[in-house]
Motif scaffolding. Sequence first.
Motif, PDB file in Angstrom:
ATOM      1  N   ILE A   1       1.667  36.485   4.443  1.00  0.00           N
ATOM      2  CA  ILE A   1       0.738  37.115   3.625  1.00  0.00           C
ATOM      3  C   ILE A   1       1.220  36.771   2.011  1.00  0.00           C
ATOM      4  O   ILE A   1       0.311  36.524   1.122  1.00  0.00           O
ATOM      5  N   LEU A   2       2.511  36.673   1.551  1.00  0.00           N
ATOM      6  CA  LEU A   2       2.891  36.214   0.476  1.00  0.00           C
ATOM      7  C   LEU A   2       2.397  35.013   0.231  1.00  0.00           C
ATOM      8  O   LEU A   2       1.736  34.350  -0.862  1.00  0.00           O
ATOM      9  N   LEU A   3       2.386  33.991   1.248  1.00  0.00           N
ATOM     10  CA  LEU A   3       1.792  32.619   1.017  1.00  0.00           C
ATOM     11  C   LEU A   3       0.167  32.837   0.759  1.00  0.00           C
ATOM     12  O   LEU A   3      -0.071  31.965  -0.130  1.00  0.00           O
ATOM     13  N   GLY A   4      -0.403  33.475   1.448  1.00  0.00           N
ATOM     14  CA  GLY A   4      -1.720  33.577   1.114  1.00  0.00           C
ATOM     15  C   GLY A   4      -2.081  34.066  -0.136  1.00  0.00           C
ATOM     16  O   GLY A   4      -2.985  33.592  -0.911  1.00  0.00           O
ATOM     17  N   LEU A   5      -1.345  35.103  -0.742  1.00  0.00           N
ATOM     18  CA  LEU A   5      -1.551  35.392  -2.062  1.00  0.00           C
ATOM     19  C   LEU A   5      -1.156  34.478  -3.124  1.00  0.00           C
ATOM     20  O   LEU A   5      -1.847  34.380  -3.965  1.00  0.00           O
ATOM     21  N   LEU A   6      -0.030  33.702  -2.826  1.00  0.00           N
ATOM     22  CA  LEU A   6      -0.016  32.640  -3.486  1.00  0.00           C
ATOM     23  C   LEU A   6      -0.821  31.523  -3.799  1.00  0.00           C
ATOM     24  O   LEU A   6      -1.170  31.409  -4.815  1.00  0.00           O
ATOM     25  N   CYS A   7      -1.311  31.249  -2.541  1.00  0.00           N
ATOM     26  CA  CYS A   7      -2.206  30.197  -2.439  1.00  0.00           C
ATOM     27  C   CYS A   7      -3.764  30.567  -3.022  1.00  0.00           C
ATOM     28  O   CYS A   7      -4.097  29.904  -4.200  1.00  0.00           O
ATOM     29  N   ALA A   8      -3.894  31.838  -3.028  1.00  0.00           N
ATOM     30  CA  ALA A   8      -5.197  32.367  -3.935  1.00  0.00           C
ATOM     31  C   ALA A   8      -4.940  32.494  -5.295  1.00  0.00           C
ATOM     32  O   ALA A   8      -5.754  32.139  -6.251  1.00  0.00           O
ATOM     33  N   LEU A   9      -3.641  32.728  -5.982  1.00  0.00           N
ATOM     34  CA  LEU A   9      -3.282  32.856  -7.289  1.00  0.00           C
ATOM     35  C   LEU A   9      -3.406  31.443  -7.803  1.00  0.00           C
ATOM     36  O   LEU A   9      -3.919  31.252  -8.992  1.00  0.00           O
TER      37      LEU A   9
ATOM     38  N   VAL B   1      -7.862  38.607  -4.076  1.00  0.00           N
ATOM     39  CA  VAL B   1      -8.951  38.754  -4.780  1.00  0.00           C
ATOM     40  C   VAL B   1      -9.560  40.123  -5.150  1.00  0.00           C
ATOM     41  O   VAL B   1     -10.151  40.392  -6.053  1.00  0.00           O
ATOM     42  N   ALA B   2      -9.029  40.859  -4.162  1.00  0.00           N
ATOM     43  CA  ALA B   2      -9.520  42.580  -4.438  1.00  0.00           C
ATOM     44  C   ALA B   2      -8.776  43.122  -5.465  1.00  0.00           C
ATOM     45  O   ALA B   2      -9.299  43.963  -6.260  1.00  0.00           O
ATOM     46  N   LEU B   3      -7.589  42.775  -5.412  1.00  0.00           N
ATOM     47  CA  LEU B   3      -6.639  43.565  -6.272  1.00  0.00           C
ATOM     48  C   LEU B   3      -6.210  43.276  -7.615  1.00  0.00           C
ATOM     49  O   LEU B   3      -6.112  43.523  -8.554  1.00  0.00           O
ATOM     50  N   LEU B   4      -5.846  42.081  -7.731  1.00  0.00           N
ATOM     51  CA  LEU B   4      -5.202  41.150  -8.685  1.00  0.00           C
ATOM     52  C   LEU B   4      -6.107  40.095  -9.650  1.00  0.00           C
ATOM     53  O   LEU B   4      -5.671  40.003 -10.864  1.00  0.00           O
ATOM     54  N   ARG B   5      -7.326  40.021  -9.176  1.00  0.00           N
ATOM     55  CA  ARG B   5      -7.811  39.016  -9.627  1.00  0.00           C
ATOM     56  C   ARG B   5      -8.482  39.315 -11.083  1.00  0.00           C
ATOM     57  O   ARG B   5      -8.521  38.531 -12.012  1.00  0.00           O
TER      58      ARG B   5
ATOM     59  N   TRP C   1      -5.003  34.037 -17.240  1.00  0.00           N
ATOM     60  CA  TRP C   1      -5.219  32.769 -17.014  1.00  0.00           C
ATOM     61  C   TRP C   1      -5.937  31.938 -17.961  1.00  0.00           C
ATOM     62  O   TRP C   1      -5.768  31.037 -18.696  1.00  0.00           O
ATOM     63  N   GLN C   2      -7.146  32.625 -18.435  1.00  0.00           N
ATOM     64  CA  GLN C   2      -7.964  32.136 -19.483  1.00  0.00           C
ATOM     65  C   GLN C   2      -7.155  31.954 -20.887  1.00  0.00           C
ATOM     66  O   GLN C   2      -7.256  30.869 -21.292  1.00  0.00           O
ATOM     67  N   PHE C   3      -6.317  32.927 -21.325  1.00  0.00           N
ATOM     68  CA  PHE C   3      -5.456  32.794 -22.320  1.00  0.00           C
ATOM     69  C   PHE C   3      -4.692  31.515 -22.328  1.00  0.00           C
ATOM     70  O   PHE C   3      -4.585  30.809 -23.222  1.00  0.00           O
ATOM     71  N   TRP C   4      -3.944  31.592 -21.363  1.00  0.00           N
ATOM     72  CA  TRP C   4      -3.125  30.467 -20.961  1.00  0.00           C
ATOM     73  C   TRP C   4      -3.730  29.041 -20.954  1.00  0.00           C
ATOM     74  O   TRP C   4      -3.072  28.008 -21.462  1.00  0.00           O
TER      75      TRP C   4
END
Length: 190
Positions: free
Chosen positions: A16-24, A85-89, A96-99
């Motif tokens: 789950i952590l790897l999937g979250l990291l890949c999506a990030l 995608v549902a919670l953190l995006r 991300w846009q700022f950086w």
Amino acid sequence: MENYVTAQLTTLGWSILLGLLCALVYDVLRTVRLRRGNAWLMHTLDAVYVAAALLAVILMALQRGQGELRLYMLLGMALGAVMYVALLRQVLQPIWQFWVDTATAFARFIWFPIDFLWQMAKKVWSAAKKLFHFWQKYATMTMYMWKYFLFAGKERKRGGSAEREKKTAKEKPRRDHTAGGRTVDRRSRF
């Protein structure tokens, strides 16, 4: 062979952590692609992302799954991506846009002196190239002038005795015969 539920739950948590990291990471690269819009940049970033994600999945399967990629690991990675995608995006997208904008401005700031030096080097190269051609032509003209002064009164001999005999022998005029029976000298026509 025994089933260890705690080991499977730990592997599920890591997936789950790897999937979250890949999506990030994909979301950060998506922001870069949307800001820059170059086709070659899009394809390069996609290829790097896919290679890195595949490497991460293989390493996790080797380390956590004892060399086997299990179905619950894939489901855990998909669950992690959906959670991101549902919670953190929505929360992290402006960051991300700022950086990305900050990194772009910093890259332009760093690139400006490099570009300036490159443009100046091209101008210096062009001037040096013209100057070299000028000096080359000047040296050729000077050498010609010195040869002229040194050999002006002297006859330069070329070829052997056969060449001299050809030059010293008088040419006989070529004659054409016309229909009226008159002989005409060819050299006198012109």
